[in-house]
Design a protein around this motif. Structure first.
Motif, PDB file in Angstrom:
ATOM      1  N   ASN A 319      31.765  21.440  49.431  1.00  0.00           N
ATOM      2  CA  ASN A 319      31.659  22.565  50.283  1.00  0.00           C
ATOM      3  C   ASN A 319      30.240  23.351  49.888  1.00  0.00           C
ATOM      4  N   MET A 320      29.206  22.516  49.267  1.00  0.00           N
ATOM      5  CA  MET A 320      27.891  23.017  49.135  1.00  0.00           C
ATOM      6  C   MET A 320      27.009  23.150  50.595  1.00  0.00           C
ATOM      7  N   ASP A 321      27.639  22.107  51.417  1.00  0.00           N
ATOM      8  CA  ASP A 321      27.069  22.015  53.042  1.00  0.00           C
ATOM      9  C   ASP A 321      27.355  23.392  53.711  1.00  0.00           C
ATOM     10  N   GLU A 322      28.342  24.190  52.984  1.00  0.00           N
ATOM     11  CA  GLU A 322      28.666  25.317  53.792  1.00  0.00           C
ATOM     12  C   GLU A 322      27.516  26.483  53.779  1.00  0.00           C
ATOM     13  N   SER A 323      26.691  26.279  52.581  1.00  0.00           N
ATOM     14  CA  SER A 323      25.465  27.243  52.374  1.00  0.00           C
ATOM     15  C   SER A 323      24.247  26.020  51.856  1.00  0.00           C
ATOM     16  N   PRO A 324      23.558  25.472  53.249  1.00  0.00           N
ATOM     17  CA  PRO A 324      22.489  24.799  52.753  1.00  0.00           C
ATOM     18  C   PRO A 324      21.194  25.679  51.778  1.00  0.00           C
ATOM     19  N   ASN A 325      21.211  26.951  51.734  1.00  0.00           N
ATOM     20  CA  ASN A 325      20.348  27.589  50.924  1.00  0.00           C
ATOM     21  C   ASN A 325      21.213  28.109  49.793  1.00  0.00           C
TER      22      ASN A 325
END
Length: 391
Positions: A319-325
């Protein structure tokens, strides 16, 4: 025998043609004498004496650019713009009644807010369009409502002012430029410098709007604005934001009315004091966090065995791709940081990249328990947990 003032005007005009400009040094007025009365300028105009109390129409015409210069501000009752190579104002020009835009832009210096096409107490504009408007600064006197006929060289991008009271002077201009690196105006308004309550500030366009009287501003967007490319750019998420002169960052001005969709629409701000802000544009509220936080109360603990067998060789955080930053920091049991990565994409394989542990990068970090700290900047969330490294 012709009237004396007309003879003087004809002689003066003849002198002006020889100089490739009409130079006004005094004793000239435009009188109203019928449907065809007025002054048509097909050349540059230099005004060095009071030129006011005019009654007829002054028009700027032709296929060559026209420069308006001088040391005295001219005041026209009615003015018409039909110069295909555009009109360039180097001094303010005042309009008492109607400014009719037909063809060609009225340009002002974009680095000087004191030079503008000024609509006086009863002045208004007509027929402004993509090919004819003010590219630069327009101003208005003693009004509580006005629609500024401003834009860039390709599009009309008006701003509508609704003040709480009559404003002695309000000034406005539009720029289709990245606020962070504008080419036309001094200074910069970094779209990444913003309060946490703002998700994204557009990097495509902005307005300069100055007035000391509290007001609401209505601005619109279209396909060129590309608001649909902004994360969370639903209609409900669009807000007006302003670059605060006091804090040097983008802050929320809000919206009191909004209509359209992400392709085309308009938004009206909450009431604010325009002169407190160097620029205004579109922003969005942050990406929603409730769903992610509820679905992910923790990110869990992890087991890492970087032995090259293709199983658990790298730290993979779902789920890190939920927040690219985002950012990942890993600490040993003594609290020493052994790994750090901004915008993490599953690179950690047991080696250190920070502190004195870099010296042991060829053998990797020792087996044991480590702690991680994950920051999801787009969602305003932080997670901590354990990592066991097996050698």
């Amino acid at each position: 025998m012709k009237p004396l003032h007309l003879i003087a005007f004809l002689l003066f005009a003849h002198f002006a043609v020889a100089q490739s400009a009409l130079h006004h040094a005094g004793n000239m007025r435009v009188h109203f004498g019928g449907s065809n009365s007025g002054l048509g300028l097909h050349t540059n105009f230099t005004n060095n004496a009071p030129f006011e109390q005019n009654e007829g129409l002054v028009g700027f015409y032709g296929n060559s650019s026209i420069q308006v210069r001088g040391n005295t501000i001219p005041t026209f009752r009615d003015v018409e713009f039909m110069a295909t190579s555009e009109i360039f104002l180097h001094i303010p020009v005042q309009v008492q009644n109607n400014a009719n835009f037909i063809e060609g832009n009225v340009n002002t210096p974009t680095d000087d807010e004191t030079v503008y096409l000024n609509f006086m107490e009863h002045g208004f504009s007509a027929s402004e369009n993509d090919d004819s408007k003010v590219t630069g600064f327009a101003a208005v006197n003693n009004r509580d409502f006005f629609r500024f006929p401003v834009g860039d060289h390709h599009q009309l991008r008006t701003l509508t002012m609704e003040s709480e009271g009559s404003t002695p002077l309000a000034v406005c201009a539009y720029f289709f430029e990245d606020p962070s690196t504008p080419l036309s105006v001094p200074g910069a308004f970094d779209v990444e410098e913003k309060v946490r309550d703002i998700g994204t500030v557009t990097n495509r366009e902005f307005w300069i709007f100055q007035s000391d009287v509290p007001a609401k501003a209505t601005i619109s967007w279209n396909t060129r604005s590309a608001l649909g490319l902004i994360p969370n750019a639903t209609l409900e998420a669009i807000i007006v934001v302003g670059w605060s002169k006091s804090s040097n960052q983008w802050v929320i001005i809000g919206n009191s009315a909004i209509s359209g969709d992400v392709t085309e629409g308009f938004v009206t701000s909450e009431t604010f004091v325009p002169s407190d802000y160097a620029a205004i544009t579109f922003g969005t509220i942050p990406l929603p966090t409730d769903t992610f936080a509820v679905n992910n109360p923790t990110l869990g603990n992890y087991f890492l065995s970087p032995n090259g067998d293709g199983v658990n060789d790298f730290l993979v955080i779902d789920n890190m791709d939920e927040s690219p930053n985002n950012s990942l920091r890993i600490f040993n049991r003594l609290g020493q940081k052994v790994f750090e990565k901004i915008n993490y994409t599953n690179e950690f394989g047991g080696d250190s990249n920070t502190g004195s542990f870099v010296m042991s990068q060829d053998v990797g970090l020792p087996e044991g328990i480590y702690y991680y700290l994950v920051t999801l900047d787009d969602l305003n969330l932080q997670y901590t947990g354990f990592l066991f490294l097996d050698r």
